[in-house]
Design an enzyme around this catalytic site. Structure first.
Site, PDB file in Angstrom:
ATOM      1  N   TYR A  61      63.004  38.837  33.988  1.00 48.83           N
ATOM      2  CA  TYR A  61      61.777  39.172  34.711  1.00 48.83           C
ATOM      3  C   TYR A  61      61.481  38.132  35.784  1.00 48.83           C
ATOM      4  CZ  TYR A  61      56.855  39.670  35.816  1.00 48.83           C
ATOM      5  OH  TYR A  61      55.672  39.805  36.488  1.00 48.83           O
ATOM      6  N   ARG A  94      10.461  17.401  21.186  1.00 46.84           N
ATOM      7  CA  ARG A  94      10.697  17.201  19.759  1.00 46.84           C
ATOM      8  C   ARG A  94      12.110  17.609  19.348  1.00 46.84           C
ATOM      9  NH1 ARG A  94       7.654  20.865  15.568  1.00 46.84           N
ATOM     10  NH2 ARG A  94       6.282  21.068  17.382  1.00 46.84           N
ATOM     11  N   GLU A 104      49.272  44.950  33.390  1.00 49.69           N
ATOM     12  CA  GLU A 104      48.405  43.819  33.072  1.00 49.69           C
ATOM     13  C   GLU A 104      47.051  44.399  32.677  1.00 49.69           C
ATOM     14  OE1 GLU A 104      48.767  41.448  36.617  1.00 49.69           O
ATOM     15  OE2 GLU A 104      50.920  41.227  36.337  1.00 49.69           O
ATOM     16  N   PHE A 129      50.364  32.410  30.672  1.00 54.71           N
ATOM     17  CA  PHE A 129      49.523  32.434  31.867  1.00 54.71           C
ATOM     18  C   PHE A 129      48.138  32.988  31.591  1.00 54.71           C
ATOM     19  CE2 PHE A 129      52.235  36.240  31.665  1.00 54.71           C
ATOM     20  CZ  PHE A 129      51.256  37.184  31.405  1.00 54.71           C
ATOM     21  N   TYR A 158       8.458  21.526  21.794  1.00 53.01           N
ATOM     22  CA  TYR A 158       9.854  21.619  21.398  1.00 53.01           C
ATOM     23  C   TYR A 158      10.802  20.922  22.380  1.00 53.01           C
ATOM     24  CZ  TYR A 158       8.744  25.221  17.888  1.00 53.01           C
ATOM     25  OH  TYR A 158       8.255  25.908  16.805  1.00 53.01           O
ATOM     26  N   HIS A 195      50.794  37.612  47.726  1.00 55.87           N
ATOM     27  CA  HIS A 195      49.768  37.237  46.755  1.00 55.87           C
ATOM     28  C   HIS A 195      48.670  36.373  47.366  1.00 55.87           C
ATOM     29  CE1 HIS A 195      52.484  39.045  44.017  1.00 55.87           C
ATOM     30  NE2 HIS A 195      52.101  38.411  42.917  1.00 55.87           N
ATOM     31  N   ASN A 229      52.312  31.286  39.066  1.00 55.60           N
ATOM     32  CA  ASN A 229      51.979  31.900  37.785  1.00 55.60           C
ATOM     33  C   ASN A 229      51.467  30.836  36.821  1.00 55.60           C
ATOM     34  OD1 ASN A 229      53.725  33.624  35.150  1.00 55.60           O
ATOM     35  ND2 ASN A 229      51.796  34.145  36.073  1.00 55.60           N
TER      36      ASN A 229
END
Length: 490
Positions: free
Chosen positions: A46, A274, A410, A323, A271, A76, A188
């Site tokens: 791959y 405290r 994906e 990844f 609060y 990309h 990646n």
């Protein structure tokens, strides 16, 4: 063995030089040679001899293998939004180099050395912050980070945005022609979210301790009681960091004459004073969890596929999912929640400090002596409230969402980059909220000291008060507050 401290050193000090450890070089070369042999033998793996994502079943002819690696960067690099600040970019480059030097990614030594050469010369790729799904890692941001390696994209050099090819030529550096696996190796992984996580976690720790000091100053300003921080209370509820936070509050207030545990007029406080050990302690626990996740990620191998070698140097290439940013996404969402709640506490303490009903008239409403003509700190609380509200919208967990991509191959993504971006914005807002609280607490304390000039602050709060006063003055009347707030925030 990369540490958060080392990442911060490189991120904020451009003069710091980074080199590849000698012991890492043989492993880098071995993996690169294994990829070359793999191609020569015509095997299938791959991202090396196949396309990416939904194109995983598309075999690539041997003469197009290198073009495939160039194309992954070009196609990309479609990020949008504001460019990362230089510290985040430098952190990304360092973390990516550290991952690739582990010898499981198949990148050539010369390609990795060019990445470090750019880092060491402070030639920084322009990386838009938006566009990552957090699986398969931070693809778009890493593509932008890697474009200068092939002479594409833009860089920031000496304060100017310049085409990378031009800067490489000026610097006497040659772009590389990516070999098999290299384009995938550099794009990646979880590098953006890890880099932003390092920067935000380190800030979060400082903000937590600042919040403790701000609360302690506010307690003194309001004649609060110390009973809530008594060790006996917290020894019977051993939640993580509750006792430590109570101890920190006691240390900050040690010796104070503005708050007495035996004051019969105040048995217990609201609060937000405290319950500081319980709430701030829980926030510190969340910060510490996020920190541990980030530390682990710094020295993890997060690309795909990975190369593994047996005792005879025989290689196995395995496709996996390192990844996937889910560990970081969940941790950074948790961090965002903790920082948001610190802001919730701080803004309410600010509101009490400027309230019309100060205890025993120890300071005037809105922290100004002549209210009406003067608005005092009224609008500072507005700003704190606006930022607190914005944090409540930013804190929606990004990891709760997943939009499938790449033809549904994906089909679950982490959205961890969004988690990291949101955490950083929340930290920015919290910085301002706490700065407003410090300004208000110091202003209130000055009014108290006018009536009791011999009174002494606590051991820790005295130092905090003095530091605030070196940056922000006491305001007798309305003024242009913004420069003082900005100086304290920075």
């Amino acid at each position: 063995s990369l540490t958060i401290e080392q990442v911060l050193q490189v991120a904020f000090h451009p003069e710091t030089q980074v080199v590849i450890a000698e012991k890492a070089i043989p492993g880098i070369k071995r993996a690169a040679q294994a990829v070359a042999d793999f191609i020569a033998q015509g095997k299938i793996a791959y991202g090396i001899t196949t396309g990416f994502g939904a194109f995983k079943d598309k075999l690539i002819p041997r003469d197009e293998v290198e073009q495939l690696q160039q194309n992954i960067l070009l196609s990309h690099a479609v990020g949008v939004g504001c460019p990362l600040e230089p510290p985040a970019t430098r952190a990304m480059m360092l973390i990516r180099a550290n991952t690739l030097s582990r010898g499981h990614s198949g990148i050539r030594l010369e390609t990795l050395e060019l990445l470090l050469e750019l880092l060491n010369r402070n030639i920084l790729p322009v990386i838009p912050e938006q566009g990552s799904l957090g699986a398969s890692g931070d693809l778009a941001p890493l593509a932008h980070m890697s474009l200068p390696l092939i002479g594409m994209g833009e860089v920031v050099f000496e304060g100017k945005v310049i085409p990378s090819a031009e800067v490489l030529k000026q610097a006497g550096l040659q772009p590389v022609r990516l070999s098999a696996k290299e384009g995938l190796a550099v794009t990646n992984g979880t590098t953006l979210m890890t880099a932003l996580g390092v920067l935000t976690v380190s800030r979060a720790e400082a903000l937590l301790h600042t919040a403790n000091l701000a609360a302690a100053l506010g307690l003194e300003a309001q004649s609060g009681t110390l009973w809530a921080y008594d060790e006996r209370v917290h020894s019977h509820r051993p939640q993580a960091f509750q006792r430590e936070t109570a101890s920190e509050m006691r240390a900050a207030l040690e010796g104070t004459q503005l708050s007495r545990p035996d004051d019969p007029t105040n048995i217990q406080d609201a609060y937000t004073l405290r319950c500081v050990p319980q709430v701030h302690g829980a926030a510190l626990n969340a910060i510490n969890y996020a920190k541990q996740v980030v530390i682990t990620e710094l020295n993890s191998v997060t690309d795909n596929p990975l190369l593994f070698f047996d005792n005879h140097d025989q290689v196995t290439i395995i496709s996996g999912g390192n990844f996937h940013g889910e560990p970081l996404a969940l941790a950074l969402d948790f961090l965002s929640l903790a920082l948001t709640d610190l802001g919730n506490m701080s803004e309410r303490r600010v509101a009490k400090l400027i309230d019309n009903c100060s205890p025993q008239g120890t300071y005037p409403p809105f922290l100004t002596e002549h209210g009406g003509t003067n608005s005092g700190f009224m609008l500072l609380q507005y700003t704190a409230a606006a930022l607190t509200s914005q944090n409540k919208t930013l804190v929606h967990p990004a990891s709760a969402d997943s939009i499938p991509s790449s033809g549904n191959v994906e089909d679950h993504v982490s959205m961890g980059a969004n988690s990291a971006i949101h955490a950083g914005k929340i930290a920015n807002n919290l910085t301002t909220i706490l700065s407003i609280e410090l300004m208000a607490a110091a202003q209130a304390i000055d009014f108290r000291l006018q009536k009791a000039p011999e009174s002494r602050l606590g051991r820790g709060t005295a130092k905090a008060y003095s530091l605030v006063r070196t940056i922000v003055p006491f305001f007798e009347k309305d003024a242009y507050y913004k420069p003082a707030l900005t100086s304290l925030t920075e």
